[in-house]
Design a protein around this motif. Structure first.
Motif, short mmCIF file in Angstrom:
data_model
loop_
_atom_site.label_atom_id
_atom_site.label_comp_id
_atom_site.label_asym_id
_atom_site.label_seq_id
_atom_site.Cartn_x
_atom_site.Cartn_y
_atom_site.Cartn_z
N GLY A 1 -11.55 -1.54 -4.26
CA GLY A 1 -10.42 -0.75 -3.96
C GLY A 1 -9.25 -1.71 -3.93
N GLY A 2 -7.94 -0.97 -4.40
CA GLY A 2 -6.76 -1.38 -4.36
C GLY A 2 -5.86 -1.40 -2.91
N PRO A 3 -4.68 -1.82 -3.14
CA PRO A 3 -3.86 -1.58 -1.60
C PRO A 3 -3.85 -0.40 -1.01
CG PRO A 3 -2.63 -2.77 -3.43
CD PRO A 3 -3.85 -2.10 -4.30
N ALA A 4 -4.12 0.76 -1.59
CA ALA A 4 -3.76 1.91 -0.78
C ALA A 4 -5.06 2.33 -0.41
CB ALA A 4 -3.23 3.11 -1.79
N HIS B 1 -8.14 7.63 -2.68
CA HIS B 1 -7.19 6.50 -2.96
C HIS B 1 -7.87 5.54 -3.86
CE1 HIS B 1 -3.76 7.71 -1.00
NE2 HIS B 1 -4.66 8.51 -0.16
N HIS B 2 -9.33 5.39 -3.82
CA HIS B 2 -9.94 4.59 -4.58
C HIS B 2 -9.58 4.84 -6.36
CE1 HIS B 2 -13.30 2.17 -6.63
NE2 HIS B 2 -13.00 1.30 -5.30
N ARG B 3 -9.63 5.99 -6.64
CA ARG B 3 -9.44 6.25 -7.95
C ARG B 3 -7.80 6.29 -7.96
NH1 ARG B 3 -12.17 8.16 -12.01
NH2 ARG B 3 -11.13 9.16 -13.88
N ALA B 4 -7.19 6.63 -7.14
CA ALA B 4 -5.69 6.37 -7.36
C ALA B 4 -5.39 5.06 -7.81
CB ALA B 4 -4.86 7.05 -6.01
N ALA C 1 0.82 -1.27 0.18
CA ALA C 1 0.06 0.00 0.10
C ALA C 1 0.78 1.17 -0.04
CB ALA C 1 -0.88 -0.03 1.19
N LEU C 2 1.83 1.31 0.71
CA LEU C 2 2.84 2.57 0.94
C LEU C 2 3.47 2.56 -0.38
CD1 LEU C 2 3.95 4.81 2.77
CD2 LEU C 2 5.58 3.20 3.32
N ALA C 3 4.02 1.41 -1.02
CA ALA C 3 4.63 1.65 -2.34
C ALA C 3 3.98 2.31 -3.28
CB ALA C 3 5.05 0.26 -2.62
N ASP C 4 2.41 1.73 -3.43
CA ASP C 4 1.55 2.35 -4.37
C ASP C 4 1.33 3.88 -3.92
OD1 ASP C 4 1.44 0.17 -6.01
OD2 ASP C 4 -0.62 -0.15 -5.72
N ALA C 5 1.05 4.10 -2.77
CA ALA C 5 0.89 5.40 -2.65
C ALA C 5 1.75 6.45 -2.74
CB ALA C 5 0.44 5.54 -0.72
N LEU C 6 3.21 6.12 -2.68
CA LEU C 6 4.34 6.98 -2.93
C LEU C 6 4.94 6.55 -4.22
CD1 LEU C 6 6.14 6.40 0.49
CD2 LEU C 6 4.68 8.29 -0.38
N VAL C 7 3.99 6.07 -5.45
CA VAL C 7 4.79 5.64 -6.51
C VAL C 7 5.30 6.80 -7.52
CG1 VAL C 7 2.51 5.43 -8.01
CG2 VAL C 7 4.37 3.79 -8.54
N TYR C 8 4.74 7.85 -7.36
CA TYR C 8 4.95 8.76 -8.09
C TYR C 8 5.95 9.84 -7.57
CZ TYR C 8 0.37 7.71 -10.26
OH TYR C 8 -0.33 7.13 -11.01
N THR C 9 6.57 9.53 -6.20
CA THR C 9 7.89 10.19 -5.45
C THR C 9 8.92 9.28 -5.46
OG1 THR C 9 7.10 9.34 -3.30
CG2 THR C 9 5.61 11.15 -4.17
N SER C 10 9.93 9.76 -4.75
CA SER C 10 11.09 8.79 -4.58
C SER C 10 10.76 7.64 -4.05
CB SER C 10 12.26 9.58 -3.85
OG SER C 10 11.75 9.75 -2.71
N GLY C 11 9.77 7.61 -3.15
CA GLY C 11 9.40 6.45 -2.44
C GLY C 11 10.24 6.36 -1.10
N SER C 12 11.31 7.19 -0.83
CA SER C 12 11.94 6.99 0.50
C SER C 12 11.25 7.31 1.55
CB SER C 12 13.22 8.09 0.30
OG SER C 12 13.82 7.84 1.34
N MET C 13 11.50 6.51 2.48
CA MET C 13 11.18 6.96 4.02
C MET C 13 12.22 7.05 4.90
SD MET C 13 7.66 6.59 4.13
CE MET C 13 7.40 5.94 5.65
N ASP C 14 13.38 7.26 4.21
CA ASP C 14 14.48 7.70 5.25
C ASP C 14 14.19 8.81 6.35
OD1 ASP C 14 15.66 5.63 3.79
OD2 ASP C 14 17.05 6.98 2.66
N ALA C 15 13.71 9.93 5.86
CA ALA C 15 13.28 11.03 6.74
C ALA C 15 12.65 10.48 8.10
CB ALA C 15 12.90 12.23 5.90
N GLU C 16 11.46 9.76 7.68
CA GLU C 16 10.35 9.54 8.73
C GLU C 16 11.26 8.50 9.69
OE1 GLU C 16 7.58 10.41 5.42
OE2 GLU C 16 9.91 9.53 5.61
N LEU C 17 12.00 7.52 9.16
CA LEU C 17 12.69 6.54 10.01
C LEU C 17 13.81 7.62 10.99
CD1 LEU C 17 13.07 3.77 7.53
CD2 LEU C 17 11.95 3.69 9.59
N ALA C 18 14.41 8.43 10.24
CA ALA C 18 15.71 9.06 11.05
C ALA C 18 15.02 9.99 12.14
CB ALA C 18 16.47 10.01 9.80
#
Length: 236
Positions: free
Chosen positions: A141-144, A172-175, A56-73
């Motif tokens: 609906g899909g994963p997101a 997110h249903h249409r996305a 779900a997260l990968a799909d929701a972030l597919v149009y971005t870098s997809g990085s979660m480094d900042a949130e983790l750090a």
């Protein structure tokens, strides 16, 4: 034109208007805690209710870098061995504030409507209609969308909070439908971004409509126009 395509820009305008109006107060709140706005801010309607699965997260972030480094750090989230994302105590505090700030901004926006428009008086009914669409959309609906639905709503949620939170999930249903459509057409993220207007683009959009439309089947014709007109009358 399908109803799903007709109502989507109206949903986006109302939701984005509330989010834009809330942004200054969110930036101030986050800055005081030394963190950046992240996934918990964008996806609060889902992540406050449940951990977010990797797909779900990968799909929701597919149009971005997809990085979660900042949130983790910054200690906003953790990820377990199954690649499922969990809010930390800090992340939950941020997400709850994002939800509250968005609802407060929406209420302020909608209260400043022109006198001839229904404004806040229509919000409880609109929230009810969107809630029914969300529940019905779980079958298609899909994963997101499944990660975002049902959305988190505190027991004391105002009608404005219920509406903006539900709209945040509904988008997110249409996305999901759009991602499924361009993937079925053999396209990549870069491919759909670069795809010009023409028969192939029209086919992707038509397939998106086909996949998105079933969520609204729970509403009768009069209710569909009530939802479209009611959202359209809200300032954004």
């Amino acid at each position: 034109m399908s109803y799903a395509r007709l109502i989507r820009p109206v949903i986006d305008r109302v939701y984005a208007g509330a989010r834009f109006a809330a942004r200054p107060r969110m930036v101030e709140f986050y800055a005081a805690r030394g963190v950046d706005l992240g996934y918990e801010n964008s996806f609060f309607s889902g992540v406050l209710a449940r951990p977010m699965p990797a797909d779900a997260l990968a799909d929701a972030l597919v149009y971005t870098s997809g990085s979660m480094d900042a949130e983790l750090a910054q200690g906003v989230t953790t990820v377990d061995a199954r690649d499922t994302w969990h809010l930390t105590e800090l992340g939950r505090e941020l997400a709850l504030f994002a939800q509250r700030a968005t609802a407060e901004a929406a209420e302020e926006l909608w209260s400043g409507r022109p006198g001839l428009l229904p404004g806040p008086a229509s919000v409880p009914r609109l929230a009810e209609l969107v809630g029914r669409v969300l529940e019905h959309g779980l079958a298609t609906g899909g994963p997101a969308f499944r990660a975002m639905t049902p959305p988190y709503e505190p027991a004391d949620a105002s009608p404005a909070m219920r509406l903006v939170t539900r709209l945040g999930s509904l988008r997110h249903h249409r996305a999901d439908a759009h991602r499924a459509a361009w993937r079925a057409a053999g396209l990549t993220v870069d491919g759909i971004r670069a795809l010009p207007d023409g028969p192939q683009r029209a086919a992707v959009e038509a397939e998106t409509d086909r996949l998105d439309e079933p969520a609204y089947a729970v509403l009768g014709e009069a209710e569909r126009w009530e939802l479209l007109a009611g959202l359209g009358a809200l300032p954004g």
